[in-house]
Motif scaffolding. Structure first.
Motif, PDB file in Angstrom:
ATOM      1  N   ALA B  95       0.810  -1.207   0.000  1.00  0.00           N
ATOM      2  CA  ALA B  95       0.000   0.000   0.000  1.00  0.00           C
ATOM      3  C   ALA B  95       0.843   1.255   0.000  1.00  0.00           C
ATOM      4  O   ALA B  95       1.716   1.440   0.825  1.00  0.00           O
ATOM      5  CB  ALA B  95      -0.892  -0.017   1.231  1.00  0.00           C
ATOM      6  N   GLY B  96       0.574   2.063  -0.961  1.00  0.00           N
ATOM      7  CA  GLY B  96       1.197   3.366  -1.003  1.00  0.00           C
ATOM      8  C   GLY B  96       2.636   3.372  -1.443  1.00  0.00           C
ATOM      9  O   GLY B  96       3.289   4.407  -1.410  1.00  0.00           O
ATOM     10  N   ASN B  97       3.142   2.229  -1.878  1.00  0.00           N
ATOM     11  CA  ASN B  97       4.542   2.220  -2.290  1.00  0.00           C
ATOM     12  C   ASN B  97       4.794   3.255  -3.371  1.00  0.00           C
ATOM     13  O   ASN B  97       4.071   3.305  -4.349  1.00  0.00           O
ATOM     14  CB  ASN B  97       4.908   0.839  -2.822  1.00  0.00           C
ATOM     15  CG  ASN B  97       6.343   0.778  -3.263  1.00  0.00           C
ATOM     16  OD1 ASN B  97       7.240   1.034  -2.488  1.00  0.00           O
ATOM     17  ND2 ASN B  97       6.576   0.468  -4.516  1.00  0.00           N
ATOM     18  N   LYS B  98       5.783   4.076  -3.184  1.00  0.00           N
ATOM     19  CA  LYS B  98       6.050   5.087  -4.198  1.00  0.00           C
ATOM     20  C   LYS B  98       6.784   4.445  -5.372  1.00  0.00           C
ATOM     21  O   LYS B  98       7.662   3.617  -5.196  1.00  0.00           O
ATOM     22  CB  LYS B  98       6.861   6.236  -3.617  1.00  0.00           C
ATOM     23  CG  LYS B  98       8.247   5.883  -3.148  1.00  0.00           C
ATOM     24  CD  LYS B  98       8.978   7.149  -2.731  1.00  0.00           C
ATOM     25  CE  LYS B  98      10.446   6.884  -2.502  1.00  0.00           C
ATOM     26  NZ  LYS B  98      11.215   8.103  -2.236  1.00  0.00           N
TER      27      LYS B  98
END
Lengths: 114, 111
Positions: B95-98
């Protein structure tokens, strides 16, 4: 259908002005991102946020700040605009629930700083 | 974050198949491979995502060899409207990994 809306498609500002770029998403996504795109440099991540009031620096945060007071809104702030911040700015969001990692982008805001 | 390398540009003709190869030698075990398409003055749009072997959807196919150090996006029978920039990204779906976008491949489809 996911919609990411950026408030302004085109802006012209003067050096030293404070600039706000607003982004709103309507799919209850937890994650929101701000990128800038310049010819030959691709997209570069400025800031991102995993949750309300949370923010983390991306690859090029200098000269920018962000605000996320509500889940659906992520604002990019240029405290004192400079000519080297002339660029296309892209906002994106993604979901933790779906966990596909897919980014949904807005149409972009083209900023010119004179 | 795994770094990707892809050709700067490719030309093709209508009706042909276009194959774009992306190198990602230091891909991690948890990383997925994702491709985006971007038209001028628009934000990128998700095309396809895969982990290994082959993935196909209504738009494209993605071929990933066993070592996963590269991947190939295949666009069947392109049309003029497929002229765009195509980006290859690798990253954890967490989740939300850039994700890091490289320069992309500019595909020009000619009549």
């Amino acid at each position: 259908d996911v919609k990411v809306t950026q408030s302004s498609r085109y802006l012209v500002k003067r050096t030293g002005e404070k600039v706000f770029l607003e982004c709103v998403q309507d799919m209850d996504h937890e994650n929101m991102f701000w990128y800038r795109q310049d010819p030959g440099l691709g997209l570069r991540l400025i800031y991102f946020s995993y949750d309300v009031k949370m923010k983390e620096k991306g690859d090029i945060p200098e000269g920018y700040s962000v605000s996320r007071e509500k889940k659906e809104r992520f604002s990019l702030i240029l405290e004192s605009a400079s000519t080297n911040q002339t660029s296309m700015y892209l906002c994106a969001s993604s979901s933790n629930v779906l966990n596909t990692g897919e980014l949904f982008f807005g149409e972009g805001s083209r900023l010119t700083v004179l | 974050l795994a770094k990707t390398t892809q050709p700067i540009s490719m030309d093709s003709y209508e009706g042909q198949e276009v194959n774009i190869t992306c190198s990602h030698n230091n891909i991690a075990t948890n990383d997925y491979i994702t491709w985006y398409q971007q038209f001028p003055s628009q934000g990128p749009r998700f095309i396809i995502q895969g982990y290994k072997t082959k993935v196909t959807n209504e738009v494209a196919s993605l071929f990933i060899p066993a070592d996963r150090k590269s991947s190939t996006l295949s666009l069947p029978r392109v049309s003029l409207s497929d002229t765009a920039v195509y980006y290859c990204l690798v990253g954890d779906k967490a989740a939300g990994n850039k994700l890091t976008f490289g320069g992309g491949t500019r595909v020009l489809v000619k009549p």
